[in-house]
Structure formats: structure tokens, C-alpha cells
Design an enzyme around this catalytic site. Structure first.
Site, PDB file in Angstrom:
ATOM      1  N   LYS A 270       0.841  -1.131   0.130  1.00  0.00           N
ATOM      2  CA  LYS A 270      -0.107   0.024   0.111  1.00  0.00           C
ATOM      3  C   LYS A 270       0.870   1.490   0.156  1.00  0.00           C
ATOM      4  O   LYS A 270       1.546   1.545   0.936  1.00  0.00           O
ATOM      5  CB  LYS A 270      -0.898   0.210   1.151  1.00  0.00           C
ATOM      6  CG  LYS A 270      -2.239  -0.198   1.105  1.00  0.00           C
ATOM      7  CD  LYS A 270      -3.010  -0.112   2.365  1.00  0.00           C
ATOM      8  CE  LYS A 270      -4.501  -0.156   2.177  1.00  0.00           C
ATOM      9  NZ  LYS A 270      -5.060   0.022   3.642  1.00  0.00           N
TER      10      LYS A 270
HETATM   11  C1  E4P Z   1      -8.332   1.006   3.440  1.00  0.00           C
HETATM   12  O1  E4P Z   1      -7.577  -0.002   3.053  1.00  0.00           O
HETATM   13  C2  E4P Z   1      -8.318   1.474   5.082  1.00  0.00           C
HETATM   14  O2  E4P Z   1      -7.661   0.657   5.613  1.00  0.00           O
HETATM   15  C3  E4P Z   1      -9.672   1.445   5.346  1.00  0.00           C
HETATM   16  O3  E4P Z   1     -10.836   1.247   4.949  1.00  0.00           O
HETATM   17  C4  E4P Z   1      -9.795   2.816   6.435  1.00  0.00           C
HETATM   18  O4  E4P Z   1     -11.312   3.204   6.818  1.00  0.00           O
HETATM   19  P1  E4P Z   1     -11.700   4.104   8.067  1.00  0.00           P
HETATM   20  O5  E4P Z   1     -11.856   5.443   7.268  1.00  0.00           O
HETATM   21  O6  E4P Z   1     -12.771   3.463   8.691  1.00  0.00           O
HETATM   22  O7  E4P Z   1     -10.386   4.144   8.962  1.00  0.00           O
END
Ligand code: E4P
Length: 222
Positions: free
Chosen positions: A85
Site C-alpha cells: 500500500k
Molecule cells: C483501507 O484500506 C483502509 O484501511 C480503511 O478502509 C480505512 O477505513 P476507516 O476510514 O474506517 O479508517
């Protein structure tokens, strides 16, 4: 649409995997910190449970450091299903390009607009992660960007997957599927919530109660 869990909790991942519907996992630094365990160990364990893509995020913010960290995570985990990522920042674009050209799949995270997704796809990302819930939080319709990205990717035949992220409720999952997202990644609680329906429970209870009325010898197979 593929279903990913957005968690670093091993018990949740094991449980969802046992249901036979889990296609992958996304993690982020906040989720790993919440578990309070060694980052690489956690990702290694997840990769051993789930054969599908498992996203592990870099914390470096310069291009060269992101590339170095991405390669390092791949080497140290040594599992083919790891996806690196990279955040959607200027420095991230060349990191995406370089890692992708080495055959490392990249999930571009923290996407909040469709042109950001276009750039990530052009740089060679395997996935873009638009954050739906966080946009809703600031009074933007998060799902609109999933719809826009779908049109843009289809217009130009980008192979990049749309991974709807920051999913907060079952309606987000339905809307992501309607918008043509390739993946929806969700917390365990949302996955549990989409299994349940009160009418399913009421209906099952009645079927079982009525079944009891049938004499034992007439219950074929029981
Ligand atoms: C995506 O890969 C992120 O880990 C995630 O969906 C973030 O979600 P949040 O906004 O609930 O922290």
C-alpha cells in the site's frame, strides 16, 4: 465483487475465512497499531490464512524510502499474495511505477478523488482505494467517486481494480456493488451485519417450530 476484511485482527480473519467468502485483507498502520503486535509477524500470519491479496502499508513518505520499504516488506514476508500500500501523494507516484514494474502489486491508498485514481492507475497500481466513509464524514457523497472511477477506468480500459474502502455500514457494501467496485473492504462488524436479517431469524425459528409438529417417524432423514 470481492469481499476483503479491513482489519489486522487474526481471530476475525480466521473466523471470516472459515465462512468461505473471504477474498483478501487490507491493513493500515492504525489497524496494526490497534492490535499492538509486530507488523511483519501480523502480515505473515494473515498471508498464511488468506490466499488472496493482503495489503501491507509503507510508512515512509519519500519516493526512495517507499520503494525501499515496499521491497523490504515483500522480501521479509516472502508471500506472493502481499500487496504494497502506497499513499496517494506526489512522492508515491514514482514509487508505484517502480514497484509495479518490478512485479510488485500496489494498492494506492487514501484516494479521495477520481483524478487521483486516474493518476494511480496510470502509474501502474493494481488497486486504488477510494475512502468512502471518510468522504461521507465531511458531507461529500463518497460513493460518487467510486462511480466516477468506474466510468474513467472503463473508458480507457485500465486494468486497475477499484477497492472501495472506509466502508462503515451494509448500505456502503450494496452501493459499492451497484457502482461496480471490484472489491469492498470492510470491518468485521459490517461483514457480520450483512449476514444477518431479522426476518431470516424469525423465519428459521418458525420453520423449526413447525417441524416439531411433524411426528418423529415422518421426518425423513432426521
Ligand atoms: C483501507 O484500506 C483502509 O484501511 C480503511 O478502509 C480505512 O477505513 P476507516 O476510514 O474506517 O479508517
Amino acid at each position: 465483487m470481492k469481499i476483503f476484511l479491513d482489519t489486522a485482527n487474526i481471530d476475525e480473519i480466521r473466523e471470516a475465512h472459515s465462512w468461505g467468502i473471504l477474498d483478501g485483507v487490507t491493513t493500515n498502520p492504525s489497524l496494526v497499531a490497534k492490535e499492538g503486535k509486530d507488523f511483519l509477524d501480523v502480515v505473515r500470519q494473515i498471508c498464511a490464512i488468506v490466499p488472496g491479496p493482503v495489503s501491507a502499508e509503507v510508512v515512509a513518505t519519500t519516493t526512495d524510502d517507499m520503494i525501499r520499504e515496499g521491497r523490504e516488506i515483500m522480501r521479509k514476508i516472502g508471500a506472493p499474495n502481499v500487496v504494497i500500500k502506497i499513499p496517494m501523494i506526489r512522492e508515491g507516484l514514482r514509487a508505484i511505477r517502480t514497484l509495479s514494474s518490478e512485479g510488485i502489486r500496489v494498492n494506492t491508498t487514501l484516494i479521495f478523488s477520481s483524478p487521483q485514481a486516474l493518476l494511480a492507475a496510470k502509474a501502474g497500481a493494481a488497486y486504488v482505494s477510494p475512502f468512502i466513509g471518510r468522504l461521507d464524514d465531511i458531507s461529500h457523497v463518497g460513493m460518487d467517486i467510486v462511480r466516477d472511477i468506474r466510468v474513467i477506468f472503463d473508458n480507457y480500459e485500465f486494468k486497475c481494480g477499484i477497492l472501495a474502502a472506509s466502508i462503515r455500514n451494509p448500505l456502503h457494501v450494496v452501493d459499492a456493488a451497484r457502482a461496480g467496485a471490484d472489491v469492498a473492504t470492510m470491518p468485521f462488524g459490517v461483514l457480520e451485519a450483512i449476514i444477518r436479517h431479522p426476518l431470516t431469524d424469525v423465519g428459521l425459528k418458525k420453520f423449526l417450530k413447525d417441524w416439531e409438529k411433524l411426528p418423529q417417524q415422518m421426518r425423513a432423514g432426521s
